[in-house]
Design a protein around this motif. Structure first.
Motif, PDB file in Angstrom:
ATOM      1  N   LEU A   1       0.831  -1.212   0.000  1.00 12.03           N
ATOM      2  CA  LEU A   1       0.000   0.000   0.000  1.00 12.03           C
ATOM      3  C   LEU A   1       0.860   1.254   0.000  1.00 12.03           C
ATOM      4  O   LEU A   1       0.517   2.251  -0.653  1.00 12.03           O
ATOM      5  CB  LEU A   1      -0.932  -0.009   1.223  1.00 12.03           C
ATOM      6  CG  LEU A   1      -2.063  -1.042   1.181  1.00 12.03           C
ATOM      7  CD1 LEU A   1      -2.811  -1.046   2.505  1.00 12.03           C
ATOM      8  CD2 LEU A   1      -3.017  -0.745   0.038  1.00 12.03           C
TER       9      LEU A   1
ATOM     10  N   THR B   1      -7.345   5.342 -10.408  1.00 12.70           N
ATOM     11  CA  THR B   1      -7.714   5.154  -9.004  1.00 12.70           C
ATOM     12  C   THR B   1      -9.040   4.400  -8.915  1.00 12.70           C
ATOM     13  O   THR B   1      -9.195   3.470  -8.107  1.00 12.70           O
ATOM     14  CB  THR B   1      -7.834   6.509  -8.294  1.00 12.70           C
ATOM     15  OG1 THR B   1      -6.658   7.255  -8.589  1.00 12.70           O
ATOM     16  CG2 THR B   1      -7.974   6.341  -6.796  1.00 12.70           C
TER      17      THR B   1
ATOM     18  N   THR C   1      -8.478   0.818  -9.559  1.00 10.34           N
ATOM     19  CA  THR C   1      -7.845   0.155  -8.420  1.00 10.34           C
ATOM     20  C   THR C   1      -8.870  -0.150  -7.337  1.00 10.34           C
ATOM     21  O   THR C   1      -8.915  -1.252  -6.789  1.00 10.34           O
ATOM     22  CB  THR C   1      -6.731   1.054  -7.836  1.00 10.34           C
ATOM     23  OG1 THR C   1      -5.926   1.511  -8.920  1.00 10.34           O
ATOM     24  CG2 THR C   1      -5.886   0.310  -6.837  1.00 10.34           C
ATOM     25  N   VAL C   2      -9.712   0.853  -7.064  1.00 14.17           N
ATOM     26  CA  VAL C   2     -10.756   0.657  -6.056  1.00 14.17           C
ATOM     27  C   VAL C   2     -11.663  -0.500  -6.474  1.00 14.17           C
ATOM     28  O   VAL C   2     -12.089  -1.324  -5.660  1.00 14.17           O
ATOM     29  CB  VAL C   2     -11.561   1.953  -5.839  1.00 14.17           C
ATOM     30  CG1 VAL C   2     -12.800   1.702  -4.983  1.00 14.17           C
ATOM     31  CG2 VAL C   2     -10.676   3.007  -5.193  1.00 14.17           C
TER      32      VAL C   2
ATOM     33  N   ALA D   1      -9.953  -3.766  -5.792  1.00 11.17           N
ATOM     34  CA  ALA D   1      -9.518  -3.954  -4.402  1.00 11.17           C
ATOM     35  C   ALA D   1     -10.191  -5.156  -3.729  1.00 11.17           C
ATOM     36  O   ALA D   1      -9.518  -5.962  -3.079  1.00 11.17           O
ATOM     37  CB  ALA D   1      -9.753  -2.679  -3.598  1.00 11.17           C
TER      38      ALA D   1
ATOM     39  N   LEU E   1      -8.419  -8.224  -4.545  1.00 14.65           N
ATOM     40  CA  LEU E   1      -7.134  -8.343  -3.853  1.00 14.65           C
ATOM     41  C   LEU E   1      -7.356  -8.776  -2.404  1.00 14.65           C
ATOM     42  O   LEU E   1      -6.623  -9.594  -1.870  1.00 14.65           O
ATOM     43  CB  LEU E   1      -6.385  -7.007  -3.894  1.00 14.65           C
ATOM     44  CG  LEU E   1      -5.794  -6.650  -5.260  1.00 14.65           C
ATOM     45  CD1 LEU E   1      -5.180  -5.263  -5.211  1.00 14.65           C
ATOM     46  CD2 LEU E   1      -4.739  -7.677  -5.664  1.00 14.65           C
ATOM     47  N   VAL E   2      -8.397  -8.216  -1.791  1.00 12.85           N
ATOM     48  CA  VAL E   2      -8.702  -8.569  -0.402  1.00 12.85           C
ATOM     49  C   VAL E   2      -8.959 -10.071  -0.302  1.00 12.85           C
ATOM     50  O   VAL E   2      -8.550 -10.734   0.653  1.00 12.85           O
ATOM     51  CB  VAL E   2      -9.912  -7.758   0.102  1.00 12.85           C
ATOM     52  CG1 VAL E   2     -10.446  -8.326   1.397  1.00 12.85           C
ATOM     53  CG2 VAL E   2      -9.521  -6.301   0.295  1.00 12.85           C
TER      54      VAL E   2
ATOM     55  N   ARG F   1      -7.369 -10.493   6.638  1.00 11.46           N
ATOM     56  CA  ARG F   1      -8.691  -9.966   6.287  1.00 11.46           C
ATOM     57  C   ARG F   1      -9.457  -9.563   7.535  1.00 11.46           C
ATOM     58  O   ARG F   1     -10.058  -8.501   7.599  1.00 11.46           O
ATOM     59  CB  ARG F   1      -9.478 -11.024   5.512  1.00 11.46           C
ATOM     60  CG  ARG F   1      -9.812 -10.573   4.113  1.00 11.46           C
ATOM     61  CD  ARG F   1     -10.890 -11.367   3.426  1.00 11.46           C
ATOM     62  NE  ARG F   1     -11.102 -12.698   3.865  1.00 11.46           N
ATOM     63  CZ  ARG F   1     -10.534 -13.770   3.322  1.00 11.46           C
ATOM     64  NH1 ARG F   1      -9.684 -13.635   2.335  1.00 11.46           N
ATOM     65  NH2 ARG F   1     -10.814 -14.972   3.757  1.00 11.46           N
TER      66      ARG F   1
ATOM     67  N   THR G   1      -3.114  -2.711   9.449  1.00  7.89           N
ATOM     68  CA  THR G   1      -2.145  -3.251   8.497  1.00  7.89           C
ATOM     69  C   THR G   1      -0.768  -3.042   9.089  1.00  7.89           C
ATOM     70  O   THR G   1      -0.583  -2.180   9.937  1.00  7.89           O
ATOM     71  CB  THR G   1      -2.216  -2.502   7.149  1.00  7.89           C
ATOM     72  OG1 THR G   1      -2.246  -1.116   7.432  1.00  7.89           O
ATOM     73  CG2 THR G   1      -3.443  -2.907   6.362  1.00  7.89           C
TER      74      THR G   1
END
Lengths: 637, 380
Positions: free
Chosen positions: B177, B201, B204-205, B208, B211-212, B220, B344
């Motif tokens: 990140l 952006t 990416t959102v 996301a 990716l999570v 998580r 994180t």
């Protein structure tokens, strides 16, 4: 807005974007600052209180478990400090478990497998301490302490454990195991129910004997202390005592440990003489119902349970066909044989079937009324006795006399008199696992899919065979009721409770279950019959004992099972008797029953056991015991 | 002999002139933060060792700080344009080290975060963050008039994507990140097209959540604790709840150094690393934590000022890259501790214990000094 730098065209340097960046940064810092203000200043006290709450923990203070004394004040159960190895699973890395348990097993002389089983069986919070081995040596405890760095999650704590003593004050778990019982760790299912009562996950609970039936009194009330704990859940230091623990009550038993010893020795001798594996002797005061001795053999060693019995040892007990873990005196039911003639006789007198003086014919084989010719029930005496009245029939134990009594009584009167004398229902003795027994009745017949019992079944029930099964304590209690003039007493094992200072805080009074609905005259007739058993019946030489009072009693045998090659059946033998301990008194204050399970040697070993017990207990300086080779001399009924 | 003396004198003269523009403020803020880190580390060590405070971590930090100072001054004294020349080797070095970490990394809490050389743990992802600022600065400053084009955006994204993927695989979500934050910050400041950035952006959102899904379960759970700490108070959210309790307990003035109960009783797991700000808040209170934030704010302000005053785009980009990195790490770390950011593993710059993080940051500060000393005004 380009910038010329050493003749090179450079990137535009945007003031707007610098301002934007700075604004974003300022915004981020403001949000963090506002949030901090909210957490620390606005709600600071709230969080501080929550932090204190989550940092403190109520640590229970276990109360010392109550002790147990016999009626003479001899200590029978004491608490002794003992080293216990415990594991906190949260602190034991999974990868190291095998190594750690192997080392602990090596030091304590146990099996890594057993320790792992105990650890896995626990299933509590990983922060709970799991006791995996109790009663380890001081030496092992010290070494584990020294090696704590390489044994993560392992701690050694001093916990009291129970020690069971005998009449001499020596550790001897076998003398009173069925009375005292033992304690064991609570399992997870029990814990869910017991947690509200203040039980701890690594707590123990009474499992058998008075340890179980008087659990609440013995346990006491645990106290509580407020401790600061660290993040690992470990208590760091004590803040204050919230509640002092209240030690458990001490129990004063009705039993006399020395009498228990004498009764045990006598029973053991008799059983060994005839090769019997199971036997019972119970002694009670017929006036009060107090149990003075209760021996069930084979016994188990409850000291083995005190430190946590090994799976192997436990399996040995389970595999023994004589079932040492059961208290045969109350938990198992057996056909009472001729001893049950007391019930049939009293019922016949009360119901008006006969009078004390009326003579009845007796037979070699009694033809069952209504049955086809030739269907008859034998007397043990194949010659028959000729005409007999109640007292003589009882004294000589005539089977055919009592067949007639039972048949004329009918199933309802017979059944209700058996119940009147306490059969077919639990006596309510304060020991766990009591059986109710079986008495022939219409209800029982219906459970077999019939309207009524067969006449032959009724006749046999009249002599304590077939559809009658009793516990030794029930039989003893019925005789005690006749002996004391008609009060069926509640058998009791605990006389009182004292507190930690020895002050009596609870007294258990003798309790009358019911007054028998029988006339004094009829009870007296049956007592005369029981006396005649000794004086002119066939109870061999027991009459020669120079006892302090007049002994009365009854023998009994009950055949069962399959015939041996010589045509004989194995049989249970009974002897139940009572006497006053003082010359001149007619009130019996000692009643005893002995039962031996399955013998093939002719003769009534129970009679011999009682004889041995009486001569030892009253210190008669006589030894009228039989040579075991002479058992055939004893008339077998 | 004579030539050497002459050269030395020349160099001295040149340096002496340049060192006059040495940014004392930047250096002061840096030293203040390092000292604070030392003090808080001592307080944590005090908790862990009981009465006899464990000095070894403090001593280690002192050693690291000394090494860091040498690197700081070395970097300050060297013209930062050398870095431009070395960009390609630096980039390959970063990729190589991250790949190496992935292959032979030491297992720490289930993630391969560092490799151990001669007993010292090296977290190459920390070094990589600063080096990637250098790489991106070179790339973006070289784009010049093409900076507004989509190709710039794609190029920068691709440059950053490879190391990001490598740290994500470790798995080190935090550093990944930070890489993304550096990329966005530097692109924005380089003058990249706002429109394209918005689209990127947005994309990416959009990915996301995918990716999570690739994260480990524990990551998580921790990630979403801040939305509802009560969801799993004994499990994944335990740290967060204890942290909030500790921060709240600090009150206005704090409980005093080495006197924070949550800290001293070990309620803040791994407190010497990511949750160090909790200890600051508990022991120094609102006043203390705001003071720390103010120092951070001033530091970023200085860095932006240095960037604005840089002689060329390279220096400017390096400054804004480091500013982006610091701002993002502060936001996520402090935000996490006070429950407004997901949990994180992102360290608090200068304060979180860790040698590789410290010397990387000091190296970065050294570059900034070099940028400052080679700035426009003194040169002209």
């Amino acid at each position: 807005m380009a910038d010329l730098n050493e003749g090179r065209l450079d990137l535009p340097r945007s003031r707007a974007r610098f301002v934007a960046f700075a604004v974003v940064a300022a915004l981020i810092f403001s949000i963090l600052g506002v949030r901090l203000f909210h957490l620390q200043v606005v709600r600071g006290e709230e969080y501080a209180a929550e932090a204190v709450r989550s940092r403190t923990v109520e640590v229970p203070i276990p109360a010392p478990r109550g002790l147990v004394y016999d009626r003479q004040g001899r200590a029978l159960v004491v608490n002794v400090p003992s080293w216990t190895v415990k594991v906190r699973p949260a602190d034991l890395p999974a990868g190291a478990t095998g190594r750690v348990l192997r080392r602990v097993a090596e030091l304590t002389g146990s099996e890594p497998r057993t320790l792992r089983q105990r650890l896995n069986a626990f299933q509590g919070s990983p922060f709970d301490l799991v006791p995996i081995e109790r009663g380890i040596s001081r030496q092992a405890a010290l070494i584990i302490g020294e090696e704590s760095a390489s044994l993560p999650g392992v701690v050694v704590e001093v916990d009291p454990i129970r020690r069971y003593l005998d009449d001499q004050g020596a550790a001897n778990g076998k003398l009173l195991s069925h009375i005292l019982g033992y304690t064991g760790p609570v399992n997870l299912d029990e814990f869910r129910d017991l947690a509200d009562d203040g039980y701890l996950r690594d707590d123990v609970i009474g499992r058998a004997g008075v340890e179980a039936s008087f659990e609440e009194a013995l346990r006491g009330t645990y106290g509580a202390e407020l401790w600061v704990r660290d993040a690992g859940g470990r208590a760091v230091n004590s803040l204050e005592t919230l509640q002092e623990p209240v030690p458990g009550k001490n129990l004063m038993l009705t039993l006399d440990a020395r009498m228990q010893r004498v009764a045990t020795d006598a029973l053991r001798w008799g059983m060994k003489a005839v090769g019997v594996e199971q036997g019972v002797t119970v002694v009670m005061n017929p006036q009060t119902g107090e149990i003075l001795a209760m021996v069930s053999l084979p016994a188990y060693d409850n000291n083995k349970f005190a430190t946590g019995i090994s799976a192997e040892d436990y399996q040995v007990y389970l595999d023994n066909p004589a079932r040492p873990l059961r208290n045969h005196a109350i938990a198992d039911i057996y056909p009472p044989g001729s001893t049950f003639k007391l019930v049939t006789g009293l019922a016949a007198l009360e119901a008006g079937v006969t009078t004390a003086g009326r003579l009845w014919p007796t037979y070699a084989c009694y033809q069952i009324p209504g049955a086809p010719d030739g269907q008859c029930l034998y007397d043990w005496n194949r010659q028959g006795f000729g005409p007999l009245n109640m007292v003589d029939a009882f004294a000589h134990s005539s089977d055919t006399f009592f067949y007639q009594m039972a048949i004329r009584l009918g199933i309802d009167a017979f059944g209700s008199w058996a119940e009147e004398l306490g059969f077919g229902e639990r006596s309510g003795i304060a020991l766990p696992g009591e059986a109710a027994g079986i008495v022939a009745s219409r209800e029982w017949a219906r459970s077999q899919g019939r309207e009524n019992v067969f006449t032959g079944e009724l006749a046999q029930a009249g002599i304590g065979q077939n559809v009658v099964a009793v516990t030794p304590v029930q039989l003893l209690n019925a005789y005690a009721a006749v002996a004391n003039g008609g009060k069926l007493m509640r058998p009791m094992v605990v006389r009182g409770e004292t507190d930690a200072d020895g002050k009596l805080v609870e007294r258990y009074k003798p309790e009358v279950i019911r007054r028998l609905d029988a006339s004094a005259a009829n009870l007296r007739t049956m007592r005369i019959g029981a006396r005649e058993v000794i004086t002119s019946g066939h109870a061999y030489n027991i009459r020669d004992l120079r006892l302090p009072g007049a002994l009365s009693g009854k023998t009994g045998t009950a055949e069962f099972g399959t015939r041996s090659r010589r045509g004989t059946l194995p049989f249970h033998s009974w002897f139940v008797a009572y006497l006053p301990s003082n010359a001149g008194s007619t009130d019996a204050d000692l009643a005893v029953v002995t039962f031996s399970y399955s013998a093939v040697v002719p003769g009534n070993v129970s009679l011999a056991v009682v004889k041995y017990f009486l001569q030892e207990w009253y210190d008669l300086k006589q030894d009228l015991r039989l040579d075991p080779r002479d058992f055939s001399l004893v008339t077998a009924n | 002999m004579g030539a050497t003396t002459l050269t030395a004198t020349l160099v001295d003269n040149v340096r002496a002139r340049r060192w006059r523009s040495f940014d004392l403020q930047l250096c002061l803020y840096m030293v203040l933060l390092i000292v604070l880190g030392l003090v808080m580390g001592y307080s944590v060590g005090y908790a862990e060792a009981g009465d006899a405070a464990d000095l070894s971590q403090t001593v280690k930090t002192l050693i690291w700080a000394t090494i860091g100072l040498i690197i700081f001054f070395t970097a300050a004294s060297v013209d930062y344009h050398w870095l431009q020349t070395l960009t390609m080797p630096i980039y390959l070095f970063v990729l190589g080290l991250l790949a190496l970490t992935l292959m032979i990394g030491t297992n720490l809490f289930g993630a391969q975060l560092s490799i151990t050389v001669a007993g010292l743990d090296f977290q190459f992802s920390e070094v990589a963050k600063v080096l990637m600022v250098v790489v991106l600065a070179t790339f973006l400053s070289g784009r010049r008039e093409k900076v507004g084009k989509l190709s710039t955006l794609v190029g920068a994204a691709v440059l950053m994507a490879i190391p990001t993927a490598l740290v994500f695989r470790q798995p080190d979500l935090g550093t990944a990140l930070v890489f993304v934050a550096i990329l966005i910050g530097m692109l924005f400041m380089s003058g990249a097209s706002i429109g394209w950035m918005g689209i990127f952006t947005g994309a990416t959102v959009a990915v996301a959540p995918l990716l999570v899904q690739t994260l480990e379960n524990y990551q998580r759970q921790r990630l979403f604790c801040f939305l509802d700490p009560g969801a799993d108070p004994q499990g994944a959210c335990y740290q967060l709840i204890q942290s909030l309790n500790a921060v709240g307990s600090g009150g206005l003035f704090g409980q005093g150094l080495t006197a924070g109960r949550q800290n001293q009783l070990g309620f803040l797991p791994v407190q010497s690393t990511d949750f160090i700000f909790t200890v600051v808040a508990e022991e120094l209170g609102f006043i203390g934590s705001i003071l720390v934030l103010v120092i951070f704010g001033l530091l970023i302000w200085r860095i932006l000022a240095i960037g604005w005053g840089a002689r060329d785009a390279l220096g400017m980009m390096m400054a804004v890259g480091l500013a982006s990195m610091l701002l993002f790490q502060i936001m996520v770390n402090v935000g996490m501790v006070i429950g407004i950011m997901p949990v994180t593993g992102i360290p608090l710059p200068f304060i979180t214990y860790g040698g590789s993080s410290l010397i990387s940051l000091m190296f970065g500060m050294g570059i900034l000094q070099s940028v400052r000393m080679h700035a426009r005004k003194p040169t002209f």
